[in-house]
Design a protein around this motif. Structure first.
Motif, mmCIF file in Angstrom:
data_model
loop_
_atom_site.group_PDB
_atom_site.id
_atom_site.type_symbol
_atom_site.label_atom_id
_atom_site.label_comp_id
_atom_site.label_asym_id
_atom_site.label_seq_id
_atom_site.Cartn_x
_atom_site.Cartn_y
_atom_site.Cartn_z
ATOM 1 N N PHE A 68 -4.828 15.576 -2.519
ATOM 2 C CA PHE A 68 -5.735 16.563 -3.104
ATOM 3 C C PHE A 68 -4.963 17.724 -3.726
ATOM 4 N N THR A 69 -5.543 18.299 -4.762
ATOM 5 C CA THR A 69 -4.996 19.520 -5.342
ATOM 6 C C THR A 69 -5.379 20.704 -4.456
ATOM 7 N N ALA A 70 -4.741 21.834 -4.671
ATOM 8 C CA ALA A 70 -5.060 23.042 -3.909
ATOM 9 C C ALA A 70 -6.517 23.439 -4.089
ATOM 10 N N GLU A 71 -7.026 23.275 -5.304
ATOM 11 C CA GLU A 71 -8.424 23.624 -5.583
ATOM 12 C C GLU A 71 -9.378 22.670 -4.874
ATOM 13 N N GLU A 72 -9.030 21.396 -4.854
ATOM 14 C CA GLU A 72 -9.861 20.415 -4.144
ATOM 15 C C GLU A 72 -9.882 20.699 -2.642
ATOM 16 N N ILE A 73 -8.732 21.064 -2.087
ATOM 17 C CA ILE A 73 -8.667 21.394 -0.660
ATOM 18 C C ILE A 73 -9.528 22.612 -0.367
ATOM 19 N N LYS A 74 -9.476 23.610 -1.226
ATOM 20 C CA LYS A 74 -10.289 24.809 -1.051
ATOM 21 C C LYS A 74 -11.775 24.465 -1.064
ATOM 22 N N THR A 75 -12.195 23.607 -1.983
ATOM 23 C CA THR A 75 -13.598 23.211 -2.087
ATOM 24 C C THR A 75 -14.039 22.413 -0.860
ATOM 25 N N LEU A 76 -13.208 21.449 -0.437
ATOM 26 C CA LEU A 76 -13.525 20.632 0.730
ATOM 27 C C LEU A 76 -13.587 21.481 1.998
ATOM 28 N N SER A 77 -12.687 22.431 2.116
ATOM 29 C CA SER A 77 -12.662 23.310 3.285
ATOM 30 C C SER A 77 -13.924 24.164 3.351
ATOM 31 N N PHE A 78 -14.320 24.708 2.210
ATOM 32 C CA PHE A 78 -15.538 25.526 2.186
ATOM 33 C C PHE A 78 -16.753 24.690 2.554
ATOM 34 N N ASP A 79 -16.823 23.471 2.027
ATOM 35 C CA ASP A 79 -17.938 22.575 2.326
ATOM 36 C C ASP A 79 -17.978 22.260 3.809
ATOM 37 N N LYS A 80 -16.799 22.000 4.378
ATOM 38 C CA LYS A 80 -16.739 21.683 5.805
ATOM 39 C C LYS A 80 -17.228 22.852 6.643
ATOM 40 N N GLU A 81 -16.772 24.082 6.358
ATOM 41 C CA GLU A 81 -17.174 25.234 7.151
ATOM 42 C C GLU A 81 -18.656 25.545 6.989
ATOM 43 N N LYS A 82 -19.177 25.330 5.810
ATOM 44 C CA LYS A 82 -20.604 25.539 5.585
ATOM 45 C C LYS A 82 -21.422 24.554 6.408
ATOM 46 N N ARG A 83 -21.010 23.290 6.420
ATOM 47 C CA ARG A 83 -21.707 22.283 7.216
ATOM 48 C C ARG A 83 -21.630 22.618 8.706
ATOM 49 N N TYR A 84 -20.436 23.047 9.141
ATOM 50 C CA TYR A 84 -20.247 23.409 10.547
ATOM 51 C C TYR A 84 -21.164 24.560 10.950
ATOM 52 N N GLN A 85 -21.167 25.631 10.175
ATOM 53 C CA GLN A 85 -21.962 26.794 10.544
ATOM 54 C C GLN A 85 -23.457 26.502 10.512
ATOM 55 N N GLU A 86 -23.895 25.745 9.535
ATOM 56 C CA GLU A 86 -25.315 25.385 9.461
ATOM 57 C C GLU A 86 -25.731 24.526 10.646
ATOM 58 N N GLY A 87 -24.838 23.624 11.070
ATOM 59 C CA GLY A 87 -25.166 22.749 12.187
ATOM 60 C C GLY A 87 -25.125 23.455 13.527
ATOM 61 N N TYR A 88 -24.157 24.376 13.676
ATOM 62 C CA TYR A 88 -23.958 24.996 14.989
ATOM 63 C C TYR A 88 -24.791 26.250 15.208
ATOM 64 N N PHE A 89 -25.162 26.961 14.151
ATOM 65 C CA PHE A 89 -25.822 28.256 14.293
ATOM 66 C C PHE A 89 -27.022 28.254 15.251
ATOM 67 N N PRO A 90 -27.912 27.242 15.217
ATOM 68 C CA PRO A 90 -29.048 27.264 16.153
ATOM 69 C C PRO A 90 -28.620 27.188 17.618
ATOM 70 N N ASN A 91 -27.386 26.754 17.882
ATOM 71 C CA ASN A 91 -26.902 26.599 19.258
ATOM 72 C C ASN A 91 -25.762 27.558 19.592
ATOM 73 N N LEU A 92 -25.563 28.573 18.753
ATOM 74 C CA LEU A 92 -24.460 29.508 18.941
ATOM 75 C C LEU A 92 -24.622 30.282 20.248
ATOM 76 N N GLU A 93 -23.675 30.100 21.170
ATOM 77 C CA GLU A 93 -23.696 30.818 22.438
ATOM 78 C C GLU A 93 -22.324 30.738 23.087
ATOM 79 N N LEU A 94 -22.041 31.709 23.942
ATOM 80 C CA LEU A 94 -20.794 31.698 24.687
ATOM 81 C C LEU A 94 -20.830 30.633 25.769
#
Length: 224
Positions: A68-94
């Protein structure tokens, strides 16, 4: 194993799997991207094995360094973090008991820092979402280091930010690479069994004990 005589002057926390039990959501986010978008045909367990270090390092381990190019890695990373936060937010707890533990540590004037391979974006998501930022005097993220865990840089920078000798720090971790990072930094460690099995840590000599959560009796000994 457990050394009740050790009285740390600072607590250093990994984040994912150590303060919050969210590694399943990170793994699932990567699994979806790698298989549905990138055609990797990789299993959940194989993705889980690669879940350490920075996002570009995860991609390089699975697909090779020049895929992957640096730009592709940046895009994939952002997509991954967005998916993670959307999935985990309803269950966010210590993790159970950590809220009380943080307050006790504060009352005993024990300094605390976060030393995580998570990016600042995700650390802010947790600290602000749970309103616990004020407990921590320093934060070292993936954005602040040149070399990821298991290199000692993350925890050494955390100790330096607190102005505490590394040998006086106690690390809380959930992953073998994190425990190795602590060992490389000359620090003792307590392991959360949220993500990995105890026998995966057999090669490390810096572990004081294993806990399921922060209600474990080991925790109380740290303040005596």
């Amino acid at each position: 194993m457990q050394d009740l005589s050790f009285k740390p002057k600072a607590f250093l926390f990994d984040l994912n799997g150590t303060m919050i039990n969210d590694m399943e959501y990170h793994t699932q986010a990567w699994l979806t991207i790698m298989n549905e978008q990138l055609g990797a045909n990789i299993s959940y367990d194989d993705v889980k094995k690669e879940m350490y270090g920075k996002n570009h390092e995860v991609l390089e381990r699975v697909f090779g360094k020049d895929k992957f190019t640096a730009e592709e890695i940046k895009t994939l990373s952002f997509d991954k973090e967005k998916r993670y936060q959307e999935g985990y937010f309803p269950n966010l707890e210590l993790i159970a008991g950590l809220d009380i533990f943080l307050e006790e540590a504060k009352q005993h004037h024990i300094l605390m820092a976060i030393g995580s391979a998570a990016i600042t974006f995700n650390i802010n998501f947790v600290l602000d979402g749970l309103k616990i930022r004020d407990y921590f005097s320093a934060i070292v993220s993936a954005d602040d280091v040149e070399i990821s865990k298991p290199d000692a840089e993350t925890f050494l920078k955390s100790a330096k930010a607190l102005n505490i000798n590394p040998a006086d720090c106690l690390v809380f971790e959930d992953a073998p690479k994190g425990v190795e990072c602590a060992e490389n930094a000359g620090m003792k460690c307590i392991v959360l069994t949220t993500t990995h099995k105890i026998d995966e840590f057999n090669i490390y000599n810096n572990i004081l004990g294993f806990i399921e959560d922060y209600n474990d009796p080991i925790i109380k000994t740290l303040f005596k």
